[in-house]
Design a protein around this motif. Structure first.
Motif, PDB file in Angstrom:
ATOM      1  N   GLU A 293       0.835  -1.203   0.000  1.00 34.77           N
ATOM      2  CA  GLU A 293       0.000   0.000   0.000  1.00 34.77           C
ATOM      3  C   GLU A 293       0.871   1.255   0.000  1.00 34.77           C
ATOM      4  N   PRO A 294       0.413   2.322  -0.636  1.00 36.57           N
ATOM      5  CA  PRO A 294       1.217   3.550  -0.710  1.00 36.57           C
ATOM      6  C   PRO A 294       1.619   4.098   0.659  1.00 36.57           C
ATOM      7  N   ALA A 295       0.790   3.900   1.662  1.00 36.72           N
ATOM      8  CA  ALA A 295       1.084   4.459   2.983  1.00 36.72           C
ATOM      9  C   ALA A 295       2.106   3.629   3.759  1.00 36.72           C
ATOM     10  N   ALA A 296       2.376   2.427   3.305  1.00 34.46           N
ATOM     11  CA  ALA A 296       3.309   1.557   4.024  1.00 34.46           C
ATOM     12  C   ALA A 296       4.744   2.005   3.766  1.00 34.46           C
ATOM     13  N   PRO A 297       5.612   1.876   4.755  1.00 32.73           N
ATOM     14  CA  PRO A 297       7.016   2.236   4.525  1.00 32.73           C
ATOM     15  C   PRO A 297       7.676   1.253   3.570  1.00 32.73           C
ATOM     16  N   ALA A 298       8.557   1.749   2.729  1.00 27.75           N
ATOM     17  CA  ALA A 298       9.293   0.856   1.832  1.00 27.75           C
ATOM     18  C   ALA A 298      10.129  -0.105   2.658  1.00 27.75           C
ATOM     19  N   PRO A 299      10.280  -1.346   2.209  1.00 31.79           N
ATOM     20  CA  PRO A 299      11.110  -2.281   2.956  1.00 31.79           C
ATOM     21  C   PRO A 299      12.538  -1.769   3.088  1.00 31.79           C
ATOM     22  N   ALA A 300      13.177  -2.127   4.187  1.00 30.87           N
ATOM     23  CA  ALA A 300      14.595  -1.831   4.365  1.00 30.87           C
ATOM     24  C   ALA A 300      15.395  -2.709   3.409  1.00 30.87           C
ATOM     25  N   PRO A 301      16.648  -2.396   3.143  1.00 30.65           N
ATOM     26  CA  PRO A 301      17.436  -3.218   2.222  1.00 30.65           C
ATOM     27  C   PRO A 301      17.730  -4.596   2.803  1.00 30.65           C
ATOM     28  N   TYR A 302      18.069  -5.522   1.915  1.00 32.54           N
ATOM     29  CA  TYR A 302      18.516  -6.843   2.332  1.00 32.54           C
ATOM     30  C   TYR A 302      19.904  -6.724   2.949  1.00 32.54           C
ATOM     31  N   PRO A 303      20.236  -7.440   4.034  1.00 26.34           N
ATOM     32  CA  PRO A 303      19.380  -8.354   4.792  1.00 26.34           C
ATOM     33  C   PRO A 303      18.704  -7.708   5.993  1.00 26.34           C
ATOM     34  N   VAL A 304      18.714  -6.357   6.057  1.00 27.82           N
ATOM     35  CA  VAL A 304      18.121  -5.674   7.201  1.00 27.82           C
ATOM     36  C   VAL A 304      16.648  -6.041   7.343  1.00 27.82           C
ATOM     37  N   GLN A 305      15.906  -5.980   6.216  1.00 20.23           N
ATOM     38  CA  GLN A 305      14.480  -6.289   6.265  1.00 20.23           C
ATOM     39  C   GLN A 305      14.229  -7.711   6.756  1.00 20.23           C
ATOM     40  N   ARG A 306      15.073  -8.638   6.349  1.00 19.69           N
ATOM     41  CA  ARG A 306      14.888 -10.017   6.812  1.00 19.69           C
ATOM     42  C   ARG A 306      15.008 -10.100   8.330  1.00 19.69           C
ATOM     43  N   GLY A 307      15.974  -9.379   8.880  1.00 17.93           N
ATOM     44  CA  GLY A 307      16.109  -9.366  10.331  1.00 17.93           C
ATOM     45  C   GLY A 307      14.908  -8.727  11.008  1.00 17.93           C
ATOM     46  N   LEU A 308      14.414  -7.642  10.431  1.00 17.82           N
ATOM     47  CA  LEU A 308      13.273  -6.951  11.022  1.00 17.82           C
ATOM     48  C   LEU A 308      12.005  -7.801  10.992  1.00 17.82           C
ATOM     49  N   THR A 309      11.833  -8.630   9.967  1.00 11.99           N
ATOM     50  CA  THR A 309      10.604  -9.433   9.850  1.00 11.99           C
ATOM     51  C   THR A 309      10.712 -10.791  10.521  1.00 11.99           C
ATOM     52  N   GLN A 310      11.864 -11.123  11.084  1.00  4.54           N
ATOM     53  CA  GLN A 310      12.047 -12.479  11.611  1.00  4.54           C
ATOM     54  C   GLN A 310      11.024 -12.829  12.691  1.00  4.54           C
ATOM     55  N   GLY A 311      10.785 -11.907  13.615  1.00  6.85           N
ATOM     56  CA  GLY A 311       9.822 -12.189  14.674  1.00  6.85           C
ATOM     57  C   GLY A 311       8.430 -12.445  14.136  1.00  6.85           C
ATOM     58  N   MET A 312       7.991 -11.624  13.186  1.00  2.00           N
ATOM     59  CA  MET A 312       6.673 -11.818  12.580  1.00  2.00           C
ATOM     60  C   MET A 312       6.597 -13.161  11.867  1.00  2.00           C
ATOM     61  N   ARG A 313       7.630 -13.481  11.101  1.00  2.00           N
ATOM     62  CA  ARG A 313       7.613 -14.724  10.335  1.00  2.00           C
ATOM     63  C   ARG A 313       7.573 -15.943  11.257  1.00  2.00           C
ATOM     64  N   GLU A 314       8.357 -15.905  12.314  1.00  2.00           N
ATOM     65  CA  GLU A 314       8.371 -17.026  13.253  1.00  2.00           C
ATOM     66  C   GLU A 314       7.040 -17.165  13.979  1.00  2.00           C
ATOM     67  N   ALA A 315       6.457 -16.040  14.382  1.00  2.00           N
ATOM     68  CA  ALA A 315       5.157 -16.090  15.066  1.00  2.00           C
ATOM     69  C   ALA A 315       4.073 -16.620  14.139  1.00  2.00           C
ATOM     70  N   ALA A 316       4.103 -16.205  12.881  1.00  2.00           N
ATOM     71  CA  ALA A 316       3.097 -16.664  11.923  1.00  2.00           C
ATOM     72  C   ALA A 316       3.215 -18.162  11.684  1.00  2.00           C
ATOM     73  N   ALA A 317       4.452 -18.666  11.547  1.00  2.00           N
ATOM     74  CA  ALA A 317       4.636 -20.095  11.321  1.00  2.00           C
ATOM     75  C   ALA A 317       4.156 -20.896  12.525  1.00  2.00           C
ATOM     76  N   LYS A 318       4.445 -20.404  13.717  1.00  4.13           N
ATOM     77  CA  LYS A 318       4.031 -21.110  14.938  1.00  4.13           C
ATOM     78  C   LYS A 318       2.511 -21.147  15.059  1.00  4.13           C
TER      79      LYS A 318
END
Length: 357
Positions: A293-318
């Protein structure tokens, strides 16, 4: 040698050169290539694979030891990007956004770094796979020479004709032509052009075959016999399947992801940087849509974004929550079947042979 179309003879010759009974390869998918999946593919006659991007050297060696007795396999690494340019203020906005989809994200989450690439490369030498493959770029000449001195083939994943020519000039034994239909990360050498130059396999494959003298492996959007046969008709020497194996029990992915793959139409996937900062194709989940969405912040560069999303990804998988899950998917996801991997290999290859005969 198989009777029928000349494409079968070419594919049989390629398979024989790598100790395979048939030219069907498991794609090296980081985080989704457990040993059991490779063993099943190998025992059915194909090539096993490991996407080693996130694996420490000891884990790479352990994985190789666990599949070695079954037969040939490849191990894949990403060629590292330059260090990312950090922007703490922007990362704070990304962290706030991600907090709406999972646990609060601490500032240090963006510091997460991949394993040491040089150490991983040494582990690949020690593991002695039949094939070492690359994505996102090319191995340096001295490492290529070391691989060849040990009888290890190098396959370079490419997404444009220009990249294929560069790989051939650098000494690659084969190129893996990755169409834009492929699930997971796009292999474009220049990450800034990953979305702008999205060439589909139907156009990319014959162009690469015509441009290089080395064998070409086709990958992206191949999940059944029709796709495999079409790739061979277009000049491929083998086909590589990723998403088409993810519903197999040996893949071990979360049930919500596996079930959604079976329902997905091609238009229900999209390229996104929202998980890692690198462009990759996933199911068009609620998080992926919100991040676009236009209002969402652009993702951070790799691999920063991967680190930032790790908690969300792990919680979603669980939680089995597909809406927030990193659910990579190629455009042919709906053709994937929930069946043992060995049966999938046989179904795809025997069907392709029947079409070409």
């Amino acid at each position: 040698m198989s009777a029928g179309h000349p494409a079968l003879a070419r594919a049989d010759a390629f398979a024989a050169a790598y100790g395979l009974r048939l030219p069907l390869l498991l794609a090296p998918m980081a985080g989704a290539c457990p040993p059991a999946l490779s063993v099943a593919v190998i025992r059915a006659g194909g090539l096993g694979a490991c996407g080693a991007l996130l694996m420490q050297p000891a884990a790479i060696l352990a994985w190789a030891d666990s599949v070695r007795e079954a037969g040939p396999f490849q191990i894949n690494l990403w060629i590292p990007d330059p260090a990312p340019v950090r922007d703490p203020a922007h990362e704070a906005r990304v962290r706030d956004f991600l907090g709406g989809f999972g646990p609060a994200v601490p500032p240090e989450a963006g510091d997460a770094a991949p394993p040491d690439f040089a150490a991983q490369c040494e582990a690949l030498i020690e593991a002695r796979p039949r094939v070492v493959s690359s994505i996102m770029g090319l191995y340096p000449p001295d490492y290529v020479a070391r691989l060849k001195a040990r009888g290890i083939a190098w396959w370079a994943t490419v997404s444009t004709v220009q990249e294929a020519l560069a790989a051939e000039a650098a000494g690659a034994d084969a190129v893996v032509a990755q169409g834009a239909e492929a699930g997971g990360h796009r292999g474009r050498f220049d990450p800034a052009r990953a979305e702008a130059e999205t060439v589909g396999l139907m156009a990319l494959l014959p162009a690469v075959v015509d441009a290089v003298e080395i064998p070409v492996v086709a990958t992206g959007g191949i999940a059944d016999a029709r796709g495999a046969a079409a790739a061979l008709l277009l000049g491929a020497s083998a086909v590589q399947v990723g998403t088409g194996f993810l519903r197999c029990p040996e893949a071990g992915i979360p049930a919500a992801w596996a079930d959604a793959l079976g329902r997905a139409r091609p238009e229900e996937t999209r390229l996104t940087r929202a998980f890692s900062g690198r462009a990759g194709r996933s199911l068009a989940t609620a998080y992926v849509a919100a991040a676009a969405e236009p209002a969402a912040p652009a993702p951070a560069p790799y691999p920063v974004q991967r680190g930032l999303t790790q908690g969300m990804r792990e919680a979603a998988a669980k939680a089995g929550d597909l809406g927030r899950m990193q659910a990579w998917a190629g455009q042919a996801a709906g053709l994937a079947r929930a069946e043992p991997a060995g049966e999938a290999v046989g179904r795809i290859w025997e069907g392709a042979r029947a079409i070409l005969r």
